[in-house]
Design a protein around this motif. Structure first.
Motif, PDB file in Angstrom:
ATOM      1  N   LYS A  22     -58.675 -15.987  59.852  1.00 15.47           N
ATOM      2  CA  LYS A  22     -58.414 -14.581  60.124  1.00 15.47           C
ATOM      3  C   LYS A  22     -57.902 -14.449  61.550  1.00 15.47           C
ATOM      4  N   THR A  74     -44.701 -21.082  56.606  1.00 20.39           N
ATOM      5  CA  THR A  74     -43.240 -21.189  56.595  1.00 20.39           C
ATOM      6  C   THR A  74     -42.764 -22.174  57.652  1.00 20.39           C
ATOM      7  N   ALA A  92     -57.171 -20.299  55.499  1.00 20.90           N
ATOM      8  CA  ALA A  92     -56.319 -19.599  56.457  1.00 20.90           C
ATOM      9  C   ALA A  92     -57.179 -18.741  57.379  1.00 20.90           C
ATOM     10  N   GLU A 131     -53.654 -20.469  66.314  1.00 22.57           N
ATOM     11  CA  GLU A 131     -52.396 -20.718  65.608  1.00 22.57           C
ATOM     12  C   GLU A 131     -52.013 -22.201  65.687  1.00 22.57           C
ATOM     13  N   GLU A 161     -39.662 -19.328  68.408  1.00 27.77           N
ATOM     14  CA  GLU A 161     -40.534 -18.407  69.143  1.00 27.77           C
ATOM     15  C   GLU A 161     -39.752 -17.627  70.204  1.00 27.77           C
ATOM     16  N   LEU A 217     -38.731 -16.386  57.265  1.00 27.41           N
ATOM     17  CA  LEU A 217     -39.407 -15.306  57.984  1.00 27.41           C
ATOM     18  C   LEU A 217     -38.599 -14.021  57.991  1.00 27.41           C
ATOM     19  N   ILE A 238     -54.575 -14.766  62.286  1.00 29.58           N
ATOM     20  CA  ILE A 238     -53.243 -15.361  62.394  1.00 29.58           C
ATOM     21  C   ILE A 238     -52.390 -14.888  61.219  1.00 29.58           C
ATOM     22  N   ASP A 239     -51.079 -15.025  61.374  1.00 31.61           N
ATOM     23  CA  ASP A 239     -50.152 -14.729  60.291  1.00 31.61           C
ATOM     24  C   ASP A 239     -49.999 -16.014  59.470  1.00 31.61           C
ATOM     25  N   ALA A 240     -50.805 -16.144  58.430  1.00 32.42           N
ATOM     26  CA  ALA A 240     -50.841 -17.388  57.661  1.00 32.42           C
ATOM     27  C   ALA A 240     -49.505 -17.688  57.005  1.00 32.42           C
ATOM     28  N   ASP A 241     -48.821 -16.658  56.502  1.00 29.64           N
ATOM     29  CA  ASP A 241     -47.526 -16.887  55.859  1.00 29.64           C
ATOM     30  C   ASP A 241     -46.512 -17.435  56.854  1.00 29.64           C
ATOM     31  N   ARG A 242     -46.540 -16.928  58.079  1.00 29.88           N
ATOM     32  CA  ARG A 242     -45.625 -17.421  59.105  1.00 29.88           C
ATOM     33  C   ARG A 242     -45.913 -18.890  59.417  1.00 29.88           C
ATOM     34  N   ILE A 243     -47.183 -19.207  59.607  1.00 27.86           N
ATOM     35  CA  ILE A 243     -47.554 -20.589  59.921  1.00 27.86           C
ATOM     36  C   ILE A 243     -47.131 -21.522  58.793  1.00 27.86           C
TER      37      ILE A 243
END
Length: 457
Positions: A131, A140, A129, A101, A449, A265, A133-138
């Protein structure tokens, strides 16, 4: 600032350490091993190695993570190497969990360019991106950091109180938040006397920005110092100290970047953002040393230095935010030079009376590579901010414990169950991996976080 298209032809990029490179290279062809030796690649931190294919392209690549010492001293090592890679899309292997991440976020942050006034060369390499990890979160989070950097980097000629308001309105519109702004003499009518006093000498009117978002969950109020330029007022700064004062709205830029992360998020909380936006200017109607100001809370404040203005505008905003008794209220401000003397430019000092919140934040900061350091609300120093003539002194004499006394001053205006204050720098003095010289967010990613644990989300 985006990931490569998922269907883009990608080059495998393997992260290796100084310790495991020998084993890895033993699996390469003799020609590849010879090429690595010629290139001087040994897995050192930030090193890159590209192996050519028969068509003159890149068959595969490696990026060095260094040894344990290097990894303990440097964040975003992958970003340091990414900036050196040739053009292309890369599929990163060899990392997982928090390290993966950090690598993905660092890559995006390394691609940041402040190009409002001059076209900048873009970073050539893009990342597929990864695999796991939450790519959309990163993404954002990266976009929230970009907002913070853009706001801080913009000079005061284009980032005065009206411009800061416009940025907040744009963010509110993007996320469906509501916003109200109190401007000029309206601050007196609505009882924000210290915001008005600090900003009244400027030709761009002071204002209080109030943004709200969310309809369920715990309540979080973010208060950001929005001093768009600080001359020091009548206690004018020397030129050496005034040069970076476009960044004195770094607290507001950071809370707006954090607000983008929270809203983007979709965290289940009720968010409020308060920004007192002013310029501390010099004119005949500027507030003066030895003036005694009334505050929204009713406490009187003796002005012993007009260059200690940030705590004044924050005080009225903190009082206002406390009136709704939020579950947590957080202030962020480029408040004191004393904080930089104490911890340097890279750490974000924070204050809280709640050990559980401090622990949650400290753990989160390590997880997301956003370093913070707890400082004490040291009650014995309370007497230092009590001048006798008024309830409070905005700038105690002597120079000791400047960050602590400023934090204690702010705490006097908070009537909420939990309060946390960040005394940030908001500036990267020299380029580092994922952090070009200039404006930078501090503490926001760590707080993001930690919020689920702090607020029970």
């Amino acid at each position: 600032m985006n990931f490569a298209a998922p269907d883009a032809p990608a080059i495998t990029l393997e992260a290796v350490t100084s310790a495991n490179w020998s084993a890895v290279q033993n699996g390469l062809t003799e020609n590849a091993q010879a090429w690595a030796k010629v290139q001087g690649f040994d897995g050192g931190a930030g090193q890159v190695l590209t192996l050519p294919n028969t068509d003159g392209g890149i068959e595969r690549a490696f990026i060095g993570m260094g040894d344990q010492k290097a990894q303990s001293r440097q964040r975003f090592i992958v970003a340091a190497g990414a900036a050196k890679l040739p053009e292309g899309a890369y599929d990163l292997k060899g990392l997982e969990g928090a390290a993966l991440e950090e690598a993905a976020l660092g890559w995006l942050l390394a691609s940041y360019r402040f190009d409002r006034y001059r076209k900048q060369s873009e970073m050539k390499a893009t990342l597929v991106a990864p695999k796991g990890i939450d790519a959309d979160r990163i993404l954002t989070i990266a976009k929230g950091e970009r907002l913070t950097r853009d706001l801080i980097n913009t000079p005061a000629s284009d980032m005065g109180p009206p411009d800061l308001e416009a940025a907040a309105r744009k963010l509110a519109e993007e996320h469906g938040a509501s916003i109200e702004v109190t401007v000029g003499d309206g601050l007196l009518e609505k009882n924000f006397p210290m915001v008005h006093a600090v900003g009244r000498a400027a030709n761009r009117a002071p204002r209080l920005i109030d943004m709200r978002w969310g309809s369920e969950g715990p309540t979080l109020t973010l208060v950001g110092k929005g001093v768009c330029f600080d001359t020091g007022g009548l206690n004018i700064k020397p030129s050496s100290s005034m040069g970076l004062m476009k960044k004195d709205m770094g607290g507001s830029a950071t809370v707006l970047g954090l607000a983008h992360m929270i809203m983007g998020l979709g965290l289940k909380l009720r968010l409020r953002v308060l920004i007192p936006a002013v310029e501390n200017s010099i004119a005949g109607n500027a507030f003066r040393p030895q003036d005694i100001l009334n505050s929204r809370k009713g406490l009187t404040v003796e002005i012993n230095n007009t260059d200690a203005e940030g705590r004044l505008v924050l005080a009225d905003a903190l009082t206002y935010g406390s009136e709704e008794n939020p579950d947590l209220i957080v202030s962020m401000a480029t408040l004191t030079g004393a904080a930089r003397v104490a911890v340097g430019p890279d750490l974000a000092p924070f204050y809280t009376d709640h050990d559980d919140d401090a622990s949650a934040l400290a753990i989160a900061a390590v997880q997301v590579a956003d370093p913070v350091w707890r400082m004490p609300f040291h009650n014995p120093y309370e007497a230092m901010i009590e001048p006798g003539v008024a309830d409070l002194d905005n700038a105690p004499k002597g120079g000791f414990a400047g960050s602590i006394t400023a934090a204690l001053f702010l705490r006097r205006f908070v009537d909420a169950p939990r309060y946390m204050h960040f005394d940030i720098y908001g500036w990267q003095p020299s380029a580092a991996p994922a952090r070009p010289q200039g404006g930078v967010g501090q503490g926001a990613r760590a707080l993001l976080e930690a919020l689920p644990k702090m607020l029970g989300l």
